[in-house]
Design a protein around this motif. Sequence first.
Motif, PDB file in Angstrom:
ATOM      1  N   MET A 107      19.699  -8.685  69.397  1.00 53.63           N
ATOM      2  CA  MET A 107      18.303  -8.399  69.763  1.00 53.63           C
ATOM      3  C   MET A 107      17.956  -9.088  71.086  1.00 53.63           C
ATOM      4  O   MET A 107      17.244  -8.536  71.925  1.00 53.63           O
ATOM      5  CB  MET A 107      17.339  -8.865  68.655  1.00 53.63           C
ATOM      6  N   ALA A 140       9.400  -7.203  69.895  1.00 50.90           N
ATOM      7  CA  ALA A 140       8.376  -7.007  68.858  1.00 50.90           C
ATOM      8  C   ALA A 140       7.896  -5.565  68.981  1.00 50.90           C
ATOM      9  O   ALA A 140       6.995  -5.268  69.770  1.00 50.90           O
ATOM     10  CB  ALA A 140       7.240  -8.000  69.053  1.00 50.90           C
ATOM     11  N   VAL A 173      10.042  -9.110  63.314  1.00 54.79           N
ATOM     12  CA  VAL A 173      10.505  -9.480  64.660  1.00 54.79           C
ATOM     13  C   VAL A 173      11.659 -10.464  64.494  1.00 54.79           C
ATOM     14  O   VAL A 173      11.451 -11.603  64.037  1.00 54.79           O
ATOM     15  CB  VAL A 173       9.384 -10.142  65.505  1.00 54.79           C
ATOM     16  N   GLY A 387      15.376   0.167  61.905  1.00 53.27           N
ATOM     17  CA  GLY A 387      14.980   1.401  62.572  1.00 53.27           C
ATOM     18  C   GLY A 387      15.761   1.699  63.834  1.00 53.27           C
ATOM     19  O   GLY A 387      16.122   0.766  64.550  1.00 53.27           O
TER      20      GLY A 387
HETATM   21  C1  LIG Z   1      16.365  -7.758  59.028  1.00 55.75           C
HETATM   22  C2  LIG Z   1      15.455  -6.913  59.846  1.00 55.75           C
HETATM   23  C3  LIG Z   1      15.244  -7.236  61.179  1.00 55.75           C
HETATM   24  C4  LIG Z   1      14.378  -6.476  61.961  1.00 55.75           C
HETATM   25  N1  LIG Z   1      14.164  -6.846  63.264  1.00 55.75           N
HETATM   26  C5  LIG Z   1      13.273  -6.154  64.022  1.00 55.75           C
HETATM   27  C6  LIG Z   1      12.963  -6.562  65.366  1.00 55.75           C
HETATM   28  O1  LIG Z   1      13.520  -7.523  65.894  1.00 55.75           O
HETATM   29  N2  LIG Z   1      12.035  -5.872  66.057  1.00 55.75           N
HETATM   30  C7  LIG Z   1      11.399  -4.793  65.527  1.00 55.75           C
HETATM   31  O2  LIG Z   1      10.580  -4.221  66.219  1.00 55.75           O
HETATM   32  N3  LIG Z   1      11.668  -4.371  64.267  1.00 55.75           N
HETATM   33  C8  LIG Z   1      12.586  -5.027  63.499  1.00 55.75           C
HETATM   34  N4  LIG Z   1      12.859  -4.623  62.208  1.00 55.75           N
HETATM   35  C9  LIG Z   1      12.126  -3.451  61.662  1.00 55.75           C
HETATM   36  C10 LIG Z   1      13.021  -2.236  61.511  1.00 55.75           C
HETATM   37  O3  LIG Z   1      13.482  -1.778  62.746  1.00 55.75           O
HETATM   38  C11 LIG Z   1      12.258  -1.113  60.793  1.00 55.75           C
HETATM   39  O4  LIG Z   1      11.107  -0.838  61.497  1.00 55.75           O
HETATM   40  C12 LIG Z   1      11.890  -1.510  59.406  1.00 55.75           C
HETATM   41  O5  LIG Z   1      13.021  -2.029  58.738  1.00 55.75           O
HETATM   42  C13 LIG Z   1      11.367  -0.308  58.645  1.00 55.75           C
HETATM   43  O6  LIG Z   1      10.866  -0.803  57.426  1.00 55.75           O
HETATM   44  P1  LIG Z   1       9.529  -0.241  56.755  1.00 55.75           P
HETATM   45  O7  LIG Z   1       9.334  -0.988  55.469  1.00 55.75           O
HETATM   46  O8  LIG Z   1       8.432  -0.233  57.719  1.00 55.75           O
HETATM   47  O9  LIG Z   1      10.040   1.220  56.387  1.00 55.75           O
HETATM   48  P2  LIG Z   1       9.333   2.622  56.362  1.00 55.75           P
HETATM   49  O10 LIG Z   1       9.333   3.215  57.722  1.00 55.75           O
HETATM   50  O11 LIG Z   1       8.054   2.538  55.638  1.00 55.75           O
HETATM   51  O12 LIG Z   1      10.395   3.447  55.490  1.00 55.75           O
HETATM   52  C14 LIG Z   1      10.475   3.487  54.059  1.00 55.75           C
HETATM   53  C15 LIG Z   1      11.520   4.521  53.678  1.00 55.75           C
HETATM   54  O13 LIG Z   1      11.126   5.811  54.171  1.00 55.75           O
HETATM   55  C16 LIG Z   1      12.144   6.363  54.980  1.00 55.75           C
HETATM   56  N5  LIG Z   1      11.537   7.077  56.098  1.00 55.75           N
HETATM   57  C17 LIG Z   1      10.669   6.583  57.019  1.00 55.75           C
HETATM   58  N6  LIG Z   1      10.338   7.539  57.902  1.00 55.75           N
HETATM   59  C18 LIG Z   1      11.003   8.656  57.545  1.00 55.75           C
HETATM   60  C19 LIG Z   1      11.075   9.981  58.072  1.00 55.75           C
HETATM   61  N7  LIG Z   1      10.395  10.321  59.158  1.00 55.75           N
HETATM   62  N8  LIG Z   1      11.895  10.857  57.450  1.00 55.75           N
HETATM   63  C20 LIG Z   1      12.587  10.506  56.335  1.00 55.75           C
HETATM   64  N9  LIG Z   1      12.546   9.273  55.786  1.00 55.75           N
HETATM   65  C21 LIG Z   1      11.773   8.358  56.389  1.00 55.75           C
HETATM   66  C22 LIG Z   1      12.919   5.152  55.481  1.00 55.75           C
HETATM   67  O14 LIG Z   1      14.215   5.504  55.899  1.00 55.75           O
HETATM   68  C23 LIG Z   1      12.903   4.255  54.265  1.00 55.75           C
HETATM   69  O15 LIG Z   1      13.887   4.643  53.360  1.00 55.75           O
HETATM   70  C24 LIG Z   1      13.729  -5.359  61.399  1.00 55.75           C
HETATM   71  C25 LIG Z   1      13.948  -5.014  60.061  1.00 55.75           C
HETATM   72  C26 LIG Z   1      14.810  -5.775  59.291  1.00 55.75           C
HETATM   73  C27 LIG Z   1      15.032  -5.386  57.847  1.00 55.75           C
END
Ligand SMILES: Cc1cc2nc3c(=O)[nH]c(=O)nc-3n(C[C@H](O)[C@H](O)[C@H](O)COP(=O)(O)OP(=O)(O)OC[C@H]3O[C@@H](n4cnc5c(N)ncnc54)[C@H](O)[C@@H]3O)c2cc1C
Length: 410
Positions: A107, A140, A173, A387
Amino acid sequence: MVQSTVAVQEKSGVMNIPSWWNCPEGFEELQKLAHLLGEKELLQRSISSDLEGRFPRESLKEIANAGYGAVTIPVEAGGLEQGFTAFSVLAESFSQYCPSSAMCWVMHTTTVHTLYDAGTEEQRKKYIPGVLKGDIAALAFSEPATGGHFWNVVSEAPRNANGYLLNADKSFVTSGGEADFYIVATSFPDSDDKDNLMYLLVEKDQEGIESSSFSAMGLRGNASGPMKFKNVQVPFENRIGGEGGAGYYNDNTVDPLFLLGSAACWVGIAQGALNAAIYSAKKKVHADTGSSVAGYQVIRHELAKSQILIDSARSMLYRTAKALDGCQEKGLELSECLYPLWQLKTHAADMVITVTNAALQVSGGRGYLTGQVEKFLRDGRAGALMGPTNEVLREWIGRTLIDVPWMDEV
Ligand SMILES: Cc1cc2nc3c(=O)[nH]c(=O)nc-3n(C[C@H](O)[C@H](O)[C@H](O)COP(=O)(O)OP(=O)(O)OC[C@H]3O[C@@H](n4cnc5c(N)ncnc54)[C@H](O)[C@@H]3O)c2cc1C
Protein backbone atom coordinates in the motif's frame (compact mmCIF):
# COMPACT_ATOMS: atom_id res chain seq x y z
CA MET A 1 12.67 -23.12 10.08
CA VAL A 2 10.50 -22.82 7.02
CA GLN A 3 12.07 -23.96 3.77
CA SER A 4 12.68 -21.08 1.36
CA THR A 5 11.57 -21.14 -2.27
CA VAL A 6 15.03 -20.10 -3.42
CA ALA A 7 16.68 -23.17 -1.94
CA VAL A 8 16.49 -25.94 -4.53
CA GLN A 9 17.38 -29.39 -3.20
CA GLU A 10 20.38 -30.93 -4.84
CA LYS A 11 20.26 -34.55 -3.64
CA SER A 12 21.10 -37.10 -6.30
CA GLY A 13 18.00 -38.45 -8.01
CA VAL A 14 15.87 -35.55 -6.75
CA MET A 15 14.45 -33.45 -9.55
CA ASN A 16 15.88 -29.93 -9.59
CA ILE A 17 13.26 -27.22 -9.98
CA PRO A 18 14.68 -24.70 -12.48
CA SER A 19 15.25 -21.35 -10.79
CA TRP A 20 13.33 -19.48 -13.53
CA TRP A 21 10.19 -21.34 -12.49
CA ASN A 22 10.27 -19.65 -9.06
CA CYS A 23 11.80 -16.34 -10.00
CA PRO A 24 11.78 -14.25 -13.19
CA GLU A 25 15.20 -14.31 -14.85
CA GLY A 26 17.48 -11.46 -13.81
CA PHE A 27 15.81 -11.03 -10.41
CA GLU A 28 17.47 -13.96 -8.57
CA GLU A 29 19.81 -11.74 -6.57
CA LEU A 30 16.99 -9.42 -5.51
CA GLN A 31 14.87 -12.42 -4.48
CA LYS A 32 17.77 -13.79 -2.43
CA LEU A 33 18.24 -10.44 -0.66
CA ALA A 34 14.49 -10.20 0.04
CA HIS A 35 14.45 -13.69 1.58
CA LEU A 36 17.47 -12.84 3.74
CA LEU A 37 15.67 -9.70 4.95
CA GLY A 38 12.53 -11.75 5.58
CA GLU A 39 14.37 -14.41 7.58
CA LYS A 40 16.47 -11.95 9.56
CA GLU A 41 14.04 -9.10 10.18
CA LEU A 42 10.41 -9.83 9.27
CA LEU A 43 9.84 -13.37 10.56
CA GLN A 44 10.90 -12.69 14.14
CA ARG A 45 8.23 -10.02 14.68
CA SER A 46 5.49 -11.58 12.57
CA ILE A 47 3.82 -13.83 15.18
CA SER A 48 3.90 -11.27 18.00
CA SER A 49 2.60 -8.56 15.67
CA ASP A 50 -0.34 -10.88 14.89
CA LEU A 51 -1.00 -11.95 18.48
CA GLU A 52 -0.82 -8.43 19.85
CA GLY A 53 -2.32 -6.71 16.78
CA ARG A 54 0.84 -4.59 16.73
CA PHE A 55 1.83 -2.50 13.69
CA PRO A 56 5.13 -3.89 12.27
CA ARG A 57 6.89 -0.52 12.40
CA GLU A 58 10.39 -1.94 12.99
CA SER A 59 10.03 -4.36 10.07
CA LEU A 60 8.89 -1.58 7.74
CA LYS A 61 11.83 0.52 8.89
CA GLU A 62 14.19 -2.36 8.03
CA ILE A 63 12.59 -2.63 4.58
CA ALA A 64 13.25 1.10 4.04
CA ASN A 65 16.80 0.75 5.45
CA ALA A 66 17.44 -1.98 2.89
CA GLY A 67 16.65 0.61 0.19
CA TYR A 68 13.07 -0.37 -0.68
CA GLY A 69 11.25 2.81 0.39
CA ALA A 70 10.49 3.84 -3.22
CA VAL A 71 11.25 0.90 -5.49
CA THR A 72 9.18 1.70 -8.57
CA ILE A 73 9.81 5.40 -9.18
CA PRO A 74 12.67 6.81 -11.29
CA VAL A 75 16.16 7.28 -9.90
CA GLU A 76 16.10 11.05 -10.56
CA ALA A 77 13.14 11.29 -8.17
CA GLY A 78 15.02 9.29 -5.52
CA GLY A 79 13.57 5.89 -6.37
CA LEU A 80 15.20 2.58 -7.23
CA GLU A 81 13.54 2.48 -10.68
CA GLN A 82 13.38 -1.29 -10.40
CA GLY A 83 10.04 -1.68 -12.12
CA PHE A 84 7.01 -3.81 -11.48
CA THR A 85 8.72 -7.20 -11.67
CA ALA A 86 11.05 -6.22 -8.85
CA PHE A 87 8.09 -4.85 -6.87
CA SER A 88 6.36 -8.24 -7.26
CA VAL A 89 9.47 -10.27 -6.35
CA LEU A 90 9.87 -8.22 -3.15
CA ALA A 91 6.18 -8.39 -2.17
CA GLU A 92 6.02 -12.14 -2.82
CA SER A 93 9.19 -12.75 -0.81
CA PHE A 94 8.31 -10.48 2.16
CA SER A 95 4.85 -12.02 2.52
CA GLN A 96 6.35 -15.49 3.08
CA TYR A 97 7.69 -14.12 6.38
CA CYS A 98 5.31 -11.35 7.49
CA PRO A 99 2.15 -10.81 5.41
CA SER A 100 1.18 -7.73 7.46
CA SER A 101 4.49 -6.00 6.71
CA ALA A 102 4.28 -7.02 3.06
CA MET A 103 0.74 -5.63 2.63
CA CYS A 104 1.57 -2.34 4.43
CA TRP A 105 4.59 -2.05 2.12
CA VAL A 106 2.48 -2.74 -0.99
CA MET A 107 0.00 0.00 0.00
CA HIS A 108 2.93 2.31 0.81
CA THR A 109 4.58 1.67 -2.57
CA THR A 110 1.27 2.21 -4.37
CA THR A 111 0.82 5.54 -2.55
CA VAL A 112 4.37 6.69 -3.31
CA HIS A 113 3.93 5.82 -6.99
CA THR A 114 0.63 7.74 -7.04
CA LEU A 115 2.37 10.76 -5.52
CA TYR A 116 5.03 10.46 -8.21
CA ASP A 117 2.60 10.03 -11.12
CA ALA A 118 -0.06 12.56 -10.11
CA GLY A 119 2.04 14.96 -8.01
CA THR A 120 4.04 18.05 -8.91
CA GLU A 121 7.81 18.39 -8.83
CA GLU A 122 7.52 20.31 -5.51
CA GLN A 123 5.37 17.59 -3.97
CA ARG A 124 7.84 14.89 -5.04
CA LYS A 125 10.75 16.89 -3.60
CA LYS A 126 8.89 17.44 -0.34
CA TYR A 127 7.74 13.87 0.40
CA ILE A 128 10.00 11.38 -1.41
CA PRO A 129 13.18 12.01 0.66
CA GLY A 130 11.16 11.10 3.79
CA VAL A 131 9.91 7.78 2.42
CA LEU A 132 13.47 6.78 1.55
CA LYS A 133 14.29 7.15 5.26
CA GLY A 134 11.26 5.18 6.43
CA ASP A 135 8.25 7.51 6.35
CA ILE A 136 5.13 5.46 5.69
CA ALA A 137 2.49 6.40 3.11
CA ALA A 138 -1.07 5.10 2.92
CA LEU A 139 -4.18 5.26 0.74
CA ALA A 140 -7.52 6.29 2.29
CA PHE A 141 -10.03 5.46 -0.46
CA SER A 142 -12.84 3.08 0.63
CA GLU A 143 -15.84 4.63 2.35
CA PRO A 144 -18.55 2.87 4.40
CA ALA A 145 -21.24 4.40 2.18
CA THR A 146 -19.99 2.79 -1.04
CA GLY A 147 -18.11 -0.24 0.39
CA GLY A 148 -15.74 -1.93 -1.99
CA HIS A 149 -16.65 0.50 -4.83
CA PHE A 150 -13.76 2.72 -3.74
CA TRP A 151 -13.82 4.67 -7.02
CA ASN A 152 -17.22 6.10 -5.99
CA VAL A 153 -16.91 8.30 -2.92
CA VAL A 154 -19.61 10.35 -1.19
CA SER A 155 -17.17 12.54 0.77
CA GLU A 156 -16.51 16.07 -0.43
CA ALA A 157 -13.85 18.71 -0.06
CA PRO A 158 -15.19 22.09 -1.22
CA ARG A 159 -12.73 24.89 -1.89
CA ASN A 160 -12.31 27.74 0.63
CA ALA A 161 -9.87 30.64 0.92
CA ASN A 162 -7.02 28.42 2.19
CA GLY A 163 -7.51 25.28 0.17
CA TYR A 164 -10.04 22.48 0.68
CA LEU A 165 -12.19 21.59 3.68
CA LEU A 166 -12.11 17.81 3.79
CA ASN A 167 -14.85 15.78 5.47
CA ALA A 168 -14.51 12.07 4.82
CA ASP A 169 -15.36 8.76 6.52
CA LYS A 170 -13.03 5.97 5.45
CA SER A 171 -13.86 2.35 6.26
CA PHE A 172 -10.45 0.65 6.00
CA VAL A 173 -7.04 2.30 5.76
CA THR A 174 -3.96 0.06 5.88
CA SER A 175 -1.39 1.76 8.18
CA GLY A 176 -4.25 3.97 9.42
CA GLY A 177 -3.14 6.10 12.37
CA GLU A 178 0.46 4.90 11.79
CA ALA A 179 1.34 6.44 8.42
CA ASP A 180 3.19 9.73 8.03
CA PHE A 181 0.89 10.86 5.24
CA TYR A 182 -2.24 9.73 3.42
CA ILE A 183 -3.52 10.23 -0.08
CA VAL A 184 -7.25 10.64 0.53
CA ALA A 185 -9.70 10.12 -2.35
CA THR A 186 -12.61 12.52 -2.12
CA SER A 187 -14.72 14.57 -4.52
CA PHE A 188 -14.61 18.19 -5.57
CA PRO A 189 -18.24 19.31 -5.79
CA ASP A 190 -17.68 22.12 -8.31
CA SER A 191 -15.44 20.19 -10.66
CA ASP A 192 -15.58 21.06 -14.35
CA ASP A 193 -14.59 17.48 -15.01
CA LYS A 194 -17.32 14.84 -15.34
CA ASP A 195 -15.14 12.74 -13.03
CA ASN A 196 -15.07 14.79 -9.83
CA LEU A 197 -12.75 12.43 -7.93
CA MET A 198 -9.92 14.40 -6.29
CA TYR A 199 -6.86 13.29 -4.29
CA LEU A 200 -5.67 15.29 -1.27
CA LEU A 201 -2.48 14.65 0.67
CA VAL A 202 -3.06 14.82 4.42
CA GLU A 203 -0.18 14.75 6.88
CA LYS A 204 -0.45 12.69 10.06
CA ASP A 205 -0.46 15.63 12.51
CA GLN A 206 -3.17 17.69 10.86
CA GLU A 207 -6.11 18.64 13.02
CA GLY A 208 -9.34 16.72 12.54
CA ILE A 209 -7.93 13.22 11.87
CA GLU A 210 -9.27 10.28 13.87
CA SER A 211 -8.21 6.68 13.45
CA SER A 212 -9.72 3.62 15.12
CA SER A 213 -8.12 0.33 16.03
CA PHE A 214 -8.21 -2.71 13.73
CA SER A 215 -9.43 -5.95 15.21
CA ALA A 216 -9.66 -8.55 12.48
CA MET A 217 -9.37 -12.20 11.54
CA GLY A 218 -5.98 -11.79 9.86
CA LEU A 219 -3.38 -9.26 8.73
CA ARG A 220 -3.73 -8.18 12.34
CA GLY A 221 -0.57 -6.07 12.31
CA ASN A 222 -1.90 -3.97 9.44
CA ALA A 223 -3.68 -1.21 11.36
CA SER A 224 -6.36 -1.28 8.64
CA GLY A 225 -9.03 0.36 10.78
CA PRO A 226 -11.48 3.15 9.88
CA MET A 227 -10.45 6.79 9.73
CA LYS A 228 -12.39 10.03 9.91
CA PHE A 229 -11.26 13.32 8.44
CA LYS A 230 -13.38 16.01 10.11
CA ASN A 231 -13.08 19.55 8.78
CA VAL A 232 -9.45 18.93 7.85
CA GLN A 233 -8.05 22.03 6.17
CA VAL A 234 -5.90 20.88 3.25
CA PRO A 235 -3.76 23.60 1.63
CA PHE A 236 -3.94 24.06 -2.17
CA GLU A 237 -0.38 22.79 -2.52
CA ASN A 238 -1.41 19.40 -1.10
CA ARG A 239 -3.89 18.62 -3.85
CA ILE A 240 -2.43 15.72 -5.85
CA GLY A 241 -3.58 16.19 -9.43
CA GLY A 242 -6.52 18.30 -10.53
CA GLU A 243 -9.83 19.42 -9.04
CA GLY A 244 -11.41 16.24 -10.36
CA GLY A 245 -10.16 13.78 -12.94
CA ALA A 246 -8.39 11.51 -10.44
CA GLY A 247 -10.22 8.50 -11.89
CA TYR A 248 -7.43 8.50 -14.48
CA TYR A 249 -4.88 7.73 -11.73
CA ASN A 250 -7.18 5.12 -10.19
CA ASP A 251 -6.99 3.19 -13.48
CA ASN A 252 -3.39 3.95 -14.40
CA THR A 253 -1.55 3.90 -11.09
CA VAL A 254 -3.53 2.84 -8.01
CA ASP A 255 -5.27 -0.21 -9.47
CA PRO A 256 -2.29 -1.57 -11.44
CA LEU A 257 0.07 -1.33 -8.47
CA PHE A 258 -2.42 -2.52 -5.87
CA LEU A 259 -3.72 -5.44 -7.94
CA LEU A 260 -0.20 -6.56 -8.84
CA GLY A 261 1.35 -6.05 -5.40
CA SER A 262 -1.51 -7.62 -3.49
CA ALA A 263 -1.56 -10.63 -5.87
CA ALA A 264 2.15 -11.05 -5.13
CA CYS A 265 1.28 -11.13 -1.42
CA TRP A 266 -1.34 -13.86 -1.94
CA VAL A 267 1.19 -15.92 -3.91
CA GLY A 268 3.79 -15.44 -1.15
CA ILE A 269 1.35 -16.32 1.63
CA ALA A 270 0.29 -19.49 -0.18
CA GLN A 271 3.92 -20.49 -0.72
CA GLY A 272 4.78 -19.74 2.90
CA ALA A 273 1.89 -21.91 4.11
CA LEU A 274 2.79 -24.74 1.75
CA ASN A 275 6.47 -24.62 2.76
CA ALA A 276 5.42 -24.88 6.41
CA ALA A 277 3.11 -27.82 5.57
CA ILE A 278 5.88 -29.62 3.64
CA TYR A 279 8.25 -29.15 6.55
CA SER A 280 5.72 -30.50 9.02
CA ALA A 281 4.68 -33.44 6.77
CA LYS A 282 8.30 -34.55 6.43
CA LYS A 283 9.07 -34.14 10.11
CA LYS A 284 6.07 -35.86 11.68
CA VAL A 285 6.49 -39.66 11.79
CA HIS A 286 3.75 -41.99 13.03
CA ALA A 287 5.17 -44.59 15.40
CA ASP A 288 2.55 -47.21 14.47
CA THR A 289 3.01 -47.16 10.66
CA GLY A 290 6.60 -45.96 10.67
CA SER A 291 5.62 -43.50 7.95
CA SER A 292 6.05 -39.78 7.91
CA VAL A 293 2.95 -37.78 6.99
CA ALA A 294 4.70 -37.02 3.69
CA GLY A 295 4.99 -40.78 3.20
CA TYR A 296 1.25 -41.03 2.48
CA GLN A 297 0.51 -40.70 -1.21
CA VAL A 298 -2.71 -38.77 -0.62
CA ILE A 299 -0.73 -36.12 1.26
CA ARG A 300 1.87 -35.83 -1.50
CA HIS A 301 -0.95 -35.28 -3.98
CA GLU A 302 -2.31 -32.44 -1.83
CA LEU A 303 1.17 -30.87 -1.80
CA ALA A 304 1.46 -31.26 -5.56
CA LYS A 305 -1.99 -29.82 -6.26
CA SER A 306 -1.21 -26.83 -4.05
CA GLN A 307 2.16 -26.16 -5.67
CA ILE A 308 0.61 -26.33 -9.14
CA LEU A 309 -2.05 -23.82 -8.06
CA ILE A 310 0.56 -21.47 -6.60
CA ASP A 311 2.65 -21.66 -9.76
CA SER A 312 -0.37 -20.96 -11.95
CA ALA A 313 -0.89 -17.68 -10.06
CA ARG A 314 2.86 -17.00 -9.96
CA SER A 315 3.09 -17.42 -13.73
CA MET A 316 0.25 -14.93 -14.20
CA LEU A 317 1.93 -12.59 -11.71
CA TYR A 318 5.27 -12.38 -13.49
CA ARG A 319 3.73 -12.36 -16.96
CA THR A 320 1.58 -9.39 -15.95
CA ALA A 321 4.48 -7.64 -14.18
CA LYS A 322 6.59 -7.99 -17.33
CA ALA A 323 3.76 -6.56 -19.42
CA LEU A 324 3.49 -3.57 -17.04
CA ASP A 325 7.26 -3.05 -17.27
CA GLY A 326 6.88 -3.13 -21.05
CA CYS A 327 4.09 -0.52 -20.94
CA GLN A 328 6.24 1.73 -18.79
CA GLU A 329 9.26 1.39 -21.11
CA LYS A 330 7.15 2.17 -24.18
CA GLY A 331 5.34 5.07 -22.49
CA LEU A 332 1.99 3.28 -22.71
CA GLU A 333 -0.79 3.60 -20.12
CA LEU A 334 -0.68 0.94 -17.38
CA SER A 335 -4.45 0.61 -17.78
CA GLU A 336 -3.64 -1.43 -20.92
CA CYS A 337 -3.02 -4.27 -18.46
CA LEU A 338 -6.17 -3.90 -16.33
CA TYR A 339 -7.88 -6.98 -17.75
CA PRO A 340 -4.94 -9.35 -16.99
CA LEU A 341 -4.61 -7.67 -13.56
CA TRP A 342 -8.26 -8.43 -12.76
CA GLN A 343 -7.76 -12.09 -13.66
CA LEU A 344 -4.49 -12.23 -11.74
CA LYS A 345 -5.91 -10.73 -8.53
CA THR A 346 -9.05 -12.87 -8.63
CA HIS A 347 -7.10 -16.07 -9.22
CA ALA A 348 -4.37 -15.31 -6.64
CA ALA A 349 -6.94 -14.38 -3.97
CA ASP A 350 -9.03 -17.53 -4.64
CA MET A 351 -5.91 -19.68 -4.84
CA VAL A 352 -4.56 -18.54 -1.47
CA ILE A 353 -7.79 -19.64 0.24
CA THR A 354 -7.57 -23.13 -1.31
CA VAL A 355 -3.86 -23.57 -0.68
CA THR A 356 -3.76 -22.29 2.93
CA ASN A 357 -6.74 -24.54 3.70
CA ALA A 358 -4.92 -27.56 2.21
CA ALA A 359 -1.73 -26.62 4.08
CA LEU A 360 -3.67 -26.64 7.34
CA GLN A 361 -5.25 -30.01 6.54
CA VAL A 362 -1.85 -31.54 5.73
CA SER A 363 -0.44 -30.10 8.97
CA GLY A 364 -3.14 -31.86 11.00
CA GLY A 365 -4.29 -30.70 14.42
CA ARG A 366 -0.88 -29.10 14.91
CA GLY A 367 -1.65 -26.79 12.01
CA TYR A 368 -4.83 -25.73 13.78
CA LEU A 369 -2.90 -24.61 16.85
CA THR A 370 -1.94 -20.95 17.04
CA GLY A 371 1.09 -20.60 14.78
CA GLN A 372 2.34 -20.04 11.29
CA VAL A 373 -0.03 -22.22 9.24
CA GLU A 374 -3.33 -21.02 10.72
CA LYS A 375 -1.98 -17.46 10.59
CA PHE A 376 -1.27 -17.74 6.85
CA LEU A 377 -4.85 -19.01 6.38
CA ARG A 378 -6.30 -16.02 8.28
CA ASP A 379 -4.00 -13.51 6.56
CA GLY A 380 -4.70 -14.83 3.06
CA ARG A 381 -8.47 -14.74 3.53
CA ALA A 382 -8.42 -10.94 3.12
CA GLY A 383 -7.51 -11.11 -0.56
CA ALA A 384 -10.93 -11.86 -2.03
CA LEU A 385 -12.51 -9.13 0.15
CA MET A 386 -10.12 -6.34 -0.70
CA GLY A 387 -11.46 -4.03 -3.36
CA PRO A 388 -12.10 -4.49 -6.16
CA THR A 389 -13.51 -7.65 -4.50
CA ASN A 390 -13.44 -10.95 -6.36
CA GLU A 391 -17.20 -10.70 -7.05
CA VAL A 392 -16.77 -7.30 -8.67
CA LEU A 393 -13.74 -8.44 -10.66
CA ARG A 394 -15.47 -11.59 -11.95
CA GLU A 395 -18.33 -9.38 -13.09
CA TRP A 396 -15.94 -7.06 -14.97
CA ILE A 397 -14.15 -10.05 -16.53
CA GLY A 398 -17.48 -11.61 -17.54
CA ARG A 399 -18.77 -8.36 -19.05
CA THR A 400 -15.54 -7.97 -21.01
CA LEU A 401 -15.91 -11.50 -22.36
CA ILE A 402 -19.38 -10.70 -23.73
CA ASP A 403 -18.36 -7.22 -24.99
CA VAL A 404 -20.40 -5.23 -22.46
CA PRO A 405 -18.91 -2.06 -20.83
CA TRP A 406 -17.33 -3.13 -17.54
CA MET A 407 -18.14 -0.06 -15.44
CA ASP A 408 -21.81 0.58 -16.28
CA GLU A 409 -24.26 0.38 -13.37
CA VAL A 410 -21.68 -0.82 -10.82
C1 LIG B 1 -7.34 -6.00 5.44
C2 LIG B 1 -7.94 -4.92 4.62
C3 LIG B 1 -7.18 -3.82 4.27
C4 LIG B 1 -7.74 -2.78 3.52
N1 LIG B 1 -6.96 -1.69 3.23
C5 LIG B 1 -7.51 -0.64 2.56
C6 LIG B 1 -6.75 0.56 2.31
O1 LIG B 1 -5.58 0.67 2.66
N2 LIG B 1 -7.36 1.59 1.68
C7 LIG B 1 -8.65 1.51 1.26
O2 LIG B 1 -9.11 2.48 0.69
N3 LIG B 1 -9.39 0.40 1.46
C8 LIG B 1 -8.85 -0.68 2.11
N4 LIG B 1 -9.60 -1.81 2.35
C9 LIG B 1 -11.01 -1.84 1.89
C10 LIG B 1 -11.22 -2.78 0.71
O3 LIG B 1 -10.52 -2.34 -0.42
C11 LIG B 1 -12.71 -2.89 0.38
O4 LIG B 1 -13.21 -1.63 0.15
C12 LIG B 1 -13.46 -3.51 1.51
O5 LIG B 1 -12.82 -4.69 1.93
C13 LIG B 1 -14.88 -3.84 1.07
O6 LIG B 1 -15.57 -4.23 2.24
P1 LIG B 1 -17.09 -3.81 2.52
O7 LIG B 1 -17.48 -4.43 3.83
O8 LIG B 1 -17.26 -2.37 2.35
O9 LIG B 1 -17.78 -4.66 1.36
P2 LIG B 1 -19.03 -4.38 0.45
O10 LIG B 1 -18.63 -3.55 -0.72
O11 LIG B 1 -20.18 -3.94 1.26
O12 LIG B 1 -19.29 -5.87 -0.10
C14 LIG B 1 -20.03 -6.90 0.56
C15 LIG B 1 -20.16 -8.07 -0.40
O13 LIG B 1 -20.87 -7.65 -1.58
C16 LIG B 1 -20.10 -7.92 -2.74
N5 LIG B 1 -20.29 -6.84 -3.70
C17 LIG B 1 -20.06 -5.51 -3.50
N6 LIG B 1 -20.34 -4.82 -4.62
C18 LIG B 1 -20.74 -5.72 -5.55
C19 LIG B 1 -21.15 -5.62 -6.91
N7 LIG B 1 -21.19 -4.45 -7.52
N8 LIG B 1 -21.46 -6.77 -7.55
C20 LIG B 1 -21.43 -7.96 -6.91
N9 LIG B 1 -21.05 -8.12 -5.62
C21 LIG B 1 -20.70 -7.01 -4.95
C22 LIG B 1 -18.67 -7.95 -2.24
O14 LIG B 1 -17.82 -8.65 -3.12
C23 LIG B 1 -18.82 -8.62 -0.89
O15 LIG B 1 -18.91 -10.00 -1.05
C24 LIG B 1 -9.07 -2.87 3.09
C25 LIG B 1 -9.85 -3.99 3.42
C26 LIG B 1 -9.29 -5.01 4.16
C27 LIG B 1 -10.14 -6.22 4.50
